[in-house]
Each structure stands twice: as structure tokens, then as C-alpha cells.
Design a protein around this motif. Structure first.
Motif, PDB file in Angstrom:
ATOM      1  N   PHE A  24      -0.007 -26.583 -26.550  1.00  0.00           N
ATOM      2  CA  PHE A  24      -1.271 -26.318 -26.937  1.00  0.00           C
ATOM      3  C   PHE A  24      -1.458 -24.917 -27.106  1.00  0.00           C
ATOM      4  O   PHE A  24      -2.434 -24.593 -27.729  1.00  0.00           O
ATOM      5  N   ILE A  25      -0.638 -24.075 -26.269  1.00  0.00           N
ATOM      6  CA  ILE A  25      -1.075 -22.443 -26.197  1.00  0.00           C
ATOM      7  C   ILE A  25      -0.366 -22.120 -27.623  1.00  0.00           C
ATOM      8  O   ILE A  25      -0.996 -21.170 -28.306  1.00  0.00           O
ATOM      9  N   TYR A  26       0.747 -22.847 -28.078  1.00  0.00           N
ATOM     10  CA  TYR A  26       1.608 -22.434 -29.371  1.00  0.00           C
ATOM     11  C   TYR A  26       0.322 -22.563 -30.281  1.00  0.00           C
ATOM     12  O   TYR A  26       0.567 -21.691 -31.294  1.00  0.00           O
ATOM     13  N   PHE A  70      -2.958 -14.649 -17.799  1.00  0.00           N
ATOM     14  CA  PHE A  70      -3.762 -14.897 -16.696  1.00  0.00           C
ATOM     15  C   PHE A  70      -3.848 -16.532 -16.299  1.00  0.00           C
ATOM     16  O   PHE A  70      -3.755 -16.746 -15.502  1.00  0.00           O
ATOM     17  N   SER A  71      -4.424 -17.042 -17.363  1.00  0.00           N
ATOM     18  CA  SER A  71      -4.935 -18.350 -17.437  1.00  0.00           C
ATOM     19  C   SER A  71      -3.663 -19.353 -17.172  1.00  0.00           C
ATOM     20  O   SER A  71      -3.895 -20.159 -16.355  1.00  0.00           O
ATOM     21  N   ASP A 124      -8.957 -21.784 -22.964  1.00  0.00           N
ATOM     22  CA  ASP A 124      -9.509 -22.628 -21.989  1.00  0.00           C
ATOM     23  C   ASP A 124      -9.308 -24.193 -22.222  1.00  0.00           C
ATOM     24  O   ASP A 124      -9.048 -24.713 -21.608  1.00  0.00           O
ATOM     25  N   SER A 125      -9.838 -24.604 -23.594  1.00  0.00           N
ATOM     26  CA  SER A 125      -9.418 -25.701 -24.078  1.00  0.00           C
ATOM     27  C   SER A 125      -7.931 -26.172 -24.321  1.00  0.00           C
ATOM     28  O   SER A 125      -7.742 -27.341 -23.654  1.00  0.00           O
ATOM     29  N   ALA A 126      -7.249 -25.432 -24.375  1.00  0.00           N
ATOM     30  CA  ALA A 126      -5.640 -25.632 -24.408  1.00  0.00           C
ATOM     31  C   ALA A 126      -5.353 -25.950 -22.955  1.00  0.00           C
ATOM     32  O   ALA A 126      -4.614 -27.038 -22.852  1.00  0.00           O
ATOM     33  N   ILE A 127      -5.557 -25.333 -22.106  1.00  0.00           N
ATOM     34  CA  ILE A 127      -5.421 -25.701 -20.652  1.00  0.00           C
ATOM     35  C   ILE A 127      -5.789 -27.127 -20.263  1.00  0.00           C
ATOM     36  O   ILE A 127      -5.497 -27.779 -19.584  1.00  0.00           O
TER      37      ILE A 127
END
Length: 137
Positions: A24-26, A70-71, A124-127
Motif C-alpha cells: 500500500f505504501i508502494y 513515522f507512520s 494514513d489510508s495505506a496504513i
């Protein structure tokens, strides 16, 4: 053995950052905050493993990388491992700990740019998406 060496040894046989979260971060960061990487290289990069080519932070993206670090570090358990991961990841990105400590929440600050607000929402959505995916049986 020092803490960083222990983290490196541990990361050689286990993933520190969940695979779903990496992907998701990718989707948010690849070819934006970092130079283009294949999905597998990005997962390795996030987990402090060797990549097939050096990873570079794009110019003027340190602030956003700090927020992402950080997230993501907040999702790693135990917390101490998250802190160690963040320190090592920042080092690989060429971002100093003092810069990170000072700027990691800047994209959340009042008066931040629309682009930074959108980036924060994307991270935030990816997490949240990774959390949801990992909760399904």
C-alpha cells in the motif's frame, strides 16, 4: 551486539514491515518520494534488506519521507523495534535523526500545503487498508 546489528540480523530472516503495508505504501511513494523501484525491491527496502539497485529519495521529498517513516514505525511491534527500524531506514535514506525529530509531523501542521494534506491522507489510508486486509480471515 549493538541494537542496529541486532535489527539487521533479525531483518535478514523476518519482515519488520508487513507485506500488505509495504504494498500500500508502494502505491503512494514509489516513483514519487523515492526513485522508481520494482515491488519486490520496495518490499526489501522497507524491510532493510538489500535491493538490486540503490534507492534514492527524490529532491525535496525528505519531509514526506519523514511522515511516512513515522507512520509506519507506529505500526511495528514491539515499539522499540519500530524505533530501531525508523533510525536504520532514515540512515539508508540519508536523512538525519535530528531532521526527522524536528519535521516528522510537518505534513500535519496547520497551514500545510494541499499536496501535503493529500499525501498525509494517502499514507494514513495505506496504513488503514493494510490493517483492514490483515483483519480478514
Amino acid at each position: 551486539m549493538n541494537r542496529t546489528a541486532l535489527l539487521q540480523e533479525t531483518s535478514a530472516w523476518t519482515d519488520t514491515v508487513d507485506l500488505a503495508l509495504c504494498l500500500f505504501i508502494y502505491g503512494v511513494c514509489n516513483d514519487c518520494q523515492f526513485g522508481y523501484l520494482s515491488g519486490s525491491d520496495f518490499v526489501n527496502f522497507m524491510n532493510l534488506k538489500p535491493t538490486s539497485r540503490p534507492v534514492t529519495v527524490r529532491p525535496k521529498e525528505n519531509l514526506r519521507v519523514c511522515y511516512m517513516v513515522f507512520s509506519v514505525s507506529q505500526t511495528i511491534r514491539p515499539r522499540e523495534r519500530g524505533k530501531l527500524w525508523a533510525e536504520e531506514f532514515l540512515q539508508r535514506c540519508g536523512i538525519s535523526k535530528s531532521y526527522y525529530d524536528k519535521h516528522r509531523n510537518d505534513v500535519c501542521a496547520q497551514g500545510t500545503t494541499r499536496e501535503n494534506r493529500e499525501y498525509r491522507k494517502s499514507i494514513d489510508s495505506a496504513i488503514e487498508n493494510a490493517r483492514r486486509l490483515n483483519r480478514t480471515p
